[in-house]
Design a protein around this motif. Structure first.
Motif, mmCIF file in Angstrom:
data_model
loop_
_atom_site.group_PDB
_atom_site.id
_atom_site.type_symbol
_atom_site.label_atom_id
_atom_site.label_comp_id
_atom_site.label_asym_id
_atom_site.label_seq_id
_atom_site.Cartn_x
_atom_site.Cartn_y
_atom_site.Cartn_z
ATOM 1 N N PHE A 1 -27.508 40.211 44.711
ATOM 2 C CA PHE A 1 -26.253 40.036 43.995
ATOM 3 C C PHE A 1 -25.610 38.722 44.423
ATOM 4 C CE2 PHE A 1 -27.066 44.565 44.094
ATOM 5 C CZ PHE A 1 -26.792 44.959 42.801
ATOM 6 N N ASP A 2 -25.049 37.992 43.450
ATOM 7 C CA ASP A 2 -24.401 36.726 43.788
ATOM 8 C C ASP A 2 -22.938 36.959 44.139
ATOM 9 O OD1 ASP A 2 -23.070 37.130 41.377
ATOM 10 O OD2 ASP A 2 -24.026 35.443 40.344
ATOM 11 N N GLN A 3 -22.202 35.879 44.385
ATOM 12 C CA GLN A 3 -20.807 35.991 44.811
ATOM 13 C C GLN A 3 -19.903 36.544 43.713
ATOM 14 O OE1 GLN A 3 -19.794 32.077 46.279
ATOM 15 N NE2 GLN A 3 -20.751 32.458 48.261
ATOM 16 N N GLN A 4 -20.364 36.509 42.468
ATOM 17 C CA GLN A 4 -19.605 37.101 41.368
ATOM 18 C C GLN A 4 -19.937 38.575 41.168
ATOM 19 O OE1 GLN A 4 -19.729 34.659 37.748
ATOM 20 N NE2 GLN A 4 -20.478 32.939 38.975
ATOM 21 N N GLY A 5 -20.843 39.106 41.993
ATOM 22 C CA GLY A 5 -21.243 40.495 41.863
ATOM 23 C C GLY A 5 -22.315 40.735 40.822
ATOM 24 N N ARG A 6 -22.851 39.667 40.238
ATOM 25 C CA ARG A 6 -23.905 39.822 39.237
ATOM 26 C C ARG A 6 -25.256 40.058 39.908
ATOM 27 N NH1 ARG A 6 -23.654 34.325 35.942
ATOM 28 N NH2 ARG A 6 -23.994 33.615 38.095
ATOM 29 N N LYS B 1 -29.134 48.189 48.039
ATOM 30 C CA LYS B 1 -27.841 47.512 47.974
ATOM 31 C C LYS B 1 -27.243 47.809 46.602
ATOM 32 C CE LYS B 1 -27.145 43.255 49.498
ATOM 33 N NZ LYS B 1 -27.093 41.752 49.538
ATOM 34 N N LYS B 2 -26.114 48.504 46.583
ATOM 35 C CA LYS B 2 -25.507 48.968 45.334
ATOM 36 C C LYS B 2 -26.553 49.777 44.555
ATOM 37 C CE LYS B 2 -22.223 45.138 45.132
ATOM 38 N NZ LYS B 2 -21.701 43.994 44.338
#
Length: 222
Positions: free
Chosen positions: A176-181, A136-137
């Motif tokens: 990854f969280d909802q902020q993309g971190r 993922k990414k």
């Protein structure tokens, strides 16, 4: 794959185990089965009373995932499905897994954005050769085999981005969280990776649930 919440949050599928010989015997008699010490159940959270119930005693796999709000895919052998079903949940379409625990776990990961980049060509219960790899990414999950662990799989997280991520080695979970971190868990702590490095978000080591008797409504019919 053990537990899962339906997309609308209305149903939870989970696995439970009872070590009490007295309660095992009580449930065995009430349900009319030979053994009853572990089971898969569906409930409406926050209650845990079983609306659907499947005997998992003696099985190496259990639990399941929701394909959508009304379809539940159970990690029980389809050949034993009818025998294991003790209570059918109303309003849910239940299917049994025909392909083994690895297949249902991969489907659950794909549902959250992971993609498979490498499939093992050989290996038995313990070792995958080569490893199963999902990505993922810039984050890769290497699954080295299946062992009798709480997580079910022996895994390693590998960062493929331009800069190293300190502390990711030995992580028990990462995503990854909802902020993309990038966030990961290690040794009871949760970390988030920012431009300044890894920052601890919470330390859960001191948080222990209070001791209390287990709820017996899991298998009660009334």
């Amino acid at each position: 794959m053990l537990s899962d919440l339906s997309p609308d949050g209305q149903h939870l599928v989970y696995v439970a185990r009872n070590e009490s010989k007295r309660r095992q015997e009580r449930a065995r008699l009430e349900l009319g089965v030979k053994h009853f010490y572990s089971w898969t159940a569906v409930c409406t959270p926050p209650r845990v009373k079983a609306l659907g119930l499947w005997n998992a005693s003696g099985n190496l796999v259990a639990g399941g995932i929701f394909a959508d709000n009304t379809k539940l895919w159970l990690n029980h052998d389809w050949r034993l499905g009818e025998m294991e079903t003790l209570r059918t949940p109303p309003g849910l379409n239940v299917a049994f897994n025909p392909k083994g625990s690895q297949a249902i776990w991969i489907e659950a990961m794909k549902r959250t954005g992971w993609r498979v980049t490498q499939i093992p060509e050989a290996g038995g219960w313990a070792n995958f050769k080569p490893p199963l790899i999902l990505r993922k990414k810039a984050l890769e999950l290497h699954v080295l085999g299946r062992w009798m662990l709480p997580s079910g799989f022996l895994r390693q997280y590998v960062w493929c981005g331009p800069r190293p991520v300190p502390g990711l080695e030995g992580a028990s979970w990462a995503d990854f969280d909802q902020q993309g971190r990038l966030v990961y868990a290690r040794e009871g702590r949760l970390y988030a990776v920012t431009s300044d490095g890894a920052r601890e978000l919470v330390n859960l080591n001191d948080d222990q649930p209070p001791g209390r008797p287990p709820e017996v409504a899991l298998v009660e019919t009334r």
